[in-house]
Design an enzyme around this catalytic site. Structure first.
Site, PDB file in Angstrom:
ATOM      1  N   SER A 214       0.850  -1.203   0.000  1.00 28.46           N
ATOM      2  CA  SER A 214       0.000   0.000   0.000  1.00 28.46           C
ATOM      3  C   SER A 214       0.880   1.245   0.000  1.00 28.46           C
ATOM      4  O   SER A 214       2.069   1.170  -0.357  1.00 28.46           O
ATOM      5  CB  SER A 214      -0.933  -0.022   1.220  1.00 28.46           C
ATOM      6  OG  SER A 214      -1.910   0.978   1.104  1.00 28.46           O
ATOM      7  N   ASN A 215       0.347   2.382   0.370  1.00 27.08           N
ATOM      8  CA  ASN A 215       1.131   3.629   0.400  1.00 27.08           C
ATOM      9  C   ASN A 215       0.642   4.496   1.556  1.00 27.08           C
ATOM     10  O   ASN A 215      -0.268   4.118   2.289  1.00 27.08           O
ATOM     11  CB  ASN A 215       1.034   4.355  -0.945  1.00 27.08           C
ATOM     12  CG  ASN A 215      -0.407   4.657  -1.300  1.00 27.08           C
ATOM     13  OD1 ASN A 215      -1.075   5.404  -0.617  1.00 27.08           O
ATOM     14  ND2 ASN A 215      -0.900   4.036  -2.374  1.00 27.08           N
ATOM     15  N   ARG A 216       1.241   5.660   1.683  1.00 29.27           N
ATOM     16  CA  ARG A 216       1.006   6.490   2.877  1.00 29.27           C
ATOM     17  C   ARG A 216      -0.242   7.373   2.794  1.00 29.27           C
ATOM     18  O   ARG A 216      -0.450   8.217   3.664  1.00 29.27           O
ATOM     19  CB  ARG A 216       2.215   7.403   3.116  1.00 29.27           C
ATOM     20  CG  ARG A 216       3.480   6.668   3.438  1.00 29.27           C
ATOM     21  CD  ARG A 216       4.606   7.665   3.693  1.00 29.27           C
ATOM     22  NE  ARG A 216       5.889   7.009   3.737  1.00 29.27           N
ATOM     23  CZ  ARG A 216       6.354   6.345   4.798  1.00 29.27           C
ATOM     24  NH1 ARG A 216       5.625   6.263   5.887  1.00 29.27           N
ATOM     25  NH2 ARG A 216       7.534   5.778   4.748  1.00 29.27           N
ATOM     26  N   SER A 217      -1.053   7.262   1.754  1.00 29.62           N
ATOM     27  CA  SER A 217      -2.209   8.160   1.636  1.00 29.62           C
ATOM     28  C   SER A 217      -3.159   8.012   2.828  1.00 29.62           C
ATOM     29  O   SER A 217      -3.510   6.898   3.213  1.00 29.62           O
ATOM     30  CB  SER A 217      -2.960   7.844   0.336  1.00 29.62           C
ATOM     31  OG  SER A 217      -4.186   8.520   0.334  1.00 29.62           O
ATOM     32  N   ALA A 281      -4.634   7.490  -4.108  1.00 30.05           N
ATOM     33  CA  ALA A 281      -3.258   7.067  -4.418  1.00 30.05           C
ATOM     34  C   ALA A 281      -3.342   5.569  -4.741  1.00 30.05           C
ATOM     35  O   ALA A 281      -3.271   4.728  -3.844  1.00 30.05           O
ATOM     36  CB  ALA A 281      -2.350   7.330  -3.235  1.00 30.05           C
TER      37      ALA A 281
END
Ligand code: CTP
Length: 420
Positions: A214-217, A281
């Site tokens: 995943s990502n930091r959004s 994101a």
């Protein structure tokens, strides 16, 4: 509410009432009482010369709050910051020629004038002075400057003046000033009749049943856009990846996890929408063969690899399928912001891109603030400084609204299918 007031409510609105040194200062007492009767919470800030006309005690007793005149009062917080931060509007009535000049020039040698440099809320000024002064080129110029910056000027009225002359300079009537305040605080409904599809948050791409990429959004930017659009009258569907944010009231929320689910949810609603704003994101890659069972470490050496495959570029695919929708994308960058954003604008066939340097301190993922540059297809750029995400959401909606209007007036090219 006072009888006769039929404008939008002021209940709970925080208003700073600035009073400057004019003979009309006594009329600010009546204005204060009217604002209070309308339900507003009013903090009065007086200039030193205003205190020569009306005592601070009068305003203090009526408003129920201490009166501020000085920048640096003992044992007080920094009022030039705290008062405008909390304010929904600053109203200066009466505003002298001196006050207008200092506001126009950005001079800040007392509390009221300094507050004007820190305030983000609407400013309404109601000038009062002798007729000859109102007509003076210097005053006209300062009024023009203030208007060009968005200040609402409630023109003085014609009548007999304190000097005994007849002319234009009398403080506008209380009802007229009240109407200007109500109009400034009335919610904009400029997105009424529009259907906006907003995406937000990250996607999660499973590696196995317990792990994912995943990502930091945080989803905050997309949620802020959805809320701002709804407040401005739009019907909104928010397609969101997993976030920790509360469900916004009055907005249809479709929760998804993976890029594939997000693709399906957005594609299914594209035909319904009139505008798409893609703030999510989305993961660009996902594990090619997610394990059905938890991957165990036993018997596995270091240097394990996960095979990845590309996910759909949702924005490019929506853009390729669109009919008349206005399509807005984001570019989250860590270098060469404008060049990368322009490439994405063209490659994905967008109408507008929000170029976002996620390395800017205080901006980007997880923060409540963000800074961005908006770029349209004609290359026009709007640079927006660090501001709350909700304010940025409104600025994006303002620009999108302008593009829709230009398109309606036939000055802009029709949308073209984009994609790669
Ligand atoms: N986007 C999308 N589908 C993807 C990836 C991105 O719809 N699979 C959208 C994002 O929601 C955003 C825009 O495309 O509105 C740009 O996303 P960004 O992550 O900045 O760029 P990418 O296109 O993913 O390119 P790169 O990661 O190489 O910068």
């Amino acid at each position: 509410m006072i009888s006769g007031s039929i404008g939008p409510t002021l209940i709970g609105k925080q208003i700073v009432l600035g009073v400057t040194g004019s003979i009309a200062a006594y009329k600010a007492v009546a204005l204060l009482r009217t604002l209070l009767r309308e339900g507003a919470i009013v903090h009065v800030v007086m200039t030193q010369s205003a205190t020569k006309f009306v005592t601070p005690l009068t305003f203090e007793v009526l408003s129920g709050h201490p009166i501020s005149t000085e920048m640096f009062e003992a044992h007080q917080e920094m009022k030039h910051l705290s008062l405008p931060e909390q304010a929904d509007a600053i109203v200066i009535a009466p505003a002298t020629a001196n006050c207008l000049a200092r506001a126009a020039l950005g001079l800040c040698d007392d509390l009221l004038s300094t507050m004007l440099l820190t305030a983000q809320c609407p400013l309404i000024v109601a000038p009062a002075m002798d007729g000859g002064m109102w007509d003076h080129p210097s005053v006209r110029e300062h009024i023009g400057t203030l208007r060009s910056r968005g200040t609402i000027v409630v023109n003085p009225e014609i009548g007999s003046l304190a000097s005994g002359r007849i002319g234009q300079g009398r403080l506008a009537g209380e009802g007229t000033i009240l109407e200007a305040i109500q109009a400034a605080l009335a919610p904009r409904r400029d997105w009424q009749g529009h259907r906006i599809l907003v995406s937000a948050g990250p996607t999660q791409e499973p590696i196995d049943p317990v792990r994912f990429i995943s990502n930091r959004s945080s989803g905050k930017m997309g949620y802020a856009i959805a809320e701002a659009a709804q407040a401005r009258g739009a019907q909104v569907v928010l397609v969101t990846g997993p976030t920790a944010l509360p469900t916004p009231k009055g907005i249809e929320v479709v929760s998804v996890v993976t890029a594939e689910e997000m693709t399906k949810a957005l594609s299914a609603r594209l035909a319904w929408s009139t505008t798409v704003i893609m703030a999510a994101a989305v993961a660009d890659f996902r594990p090619s063969h997610p394990a059905m069972q938890k991957i165990k470490k036993q018997g596995r050496a270091a240097g394990q690899t996960i095979d990845l495959e590309r996910t759909t570029d949702i924005l490019a695919s929506l853009s390729a399928q669109r009919t008349t929708q206005l399509i807005v994308g984001f570019a989250a960058e860590t270098s060469d912001l404008i060049a990368h954003a322009k490439e994405k604008l063209t490659a994905k066939g967008l109408d507008l891109i929000v170029a976002n340097d996620v390395t800017t301190e205080g901006a980007g993922f997880g923060s409540d603030q963000n800074a961005a540059t908006l770029i349209d297809r004609q290359g026009a750029m709007t640079v927006l400084p660090l501001m709350p995400k909700r304010a940025l959401a409104d600025a994006i909606l303002n620009r999108a609204q302008e593009l829709l209007r230009t398109r309606q007036s036939g000055q802009a090219p029709k949308p073209v299918a984009g994609g790669r």
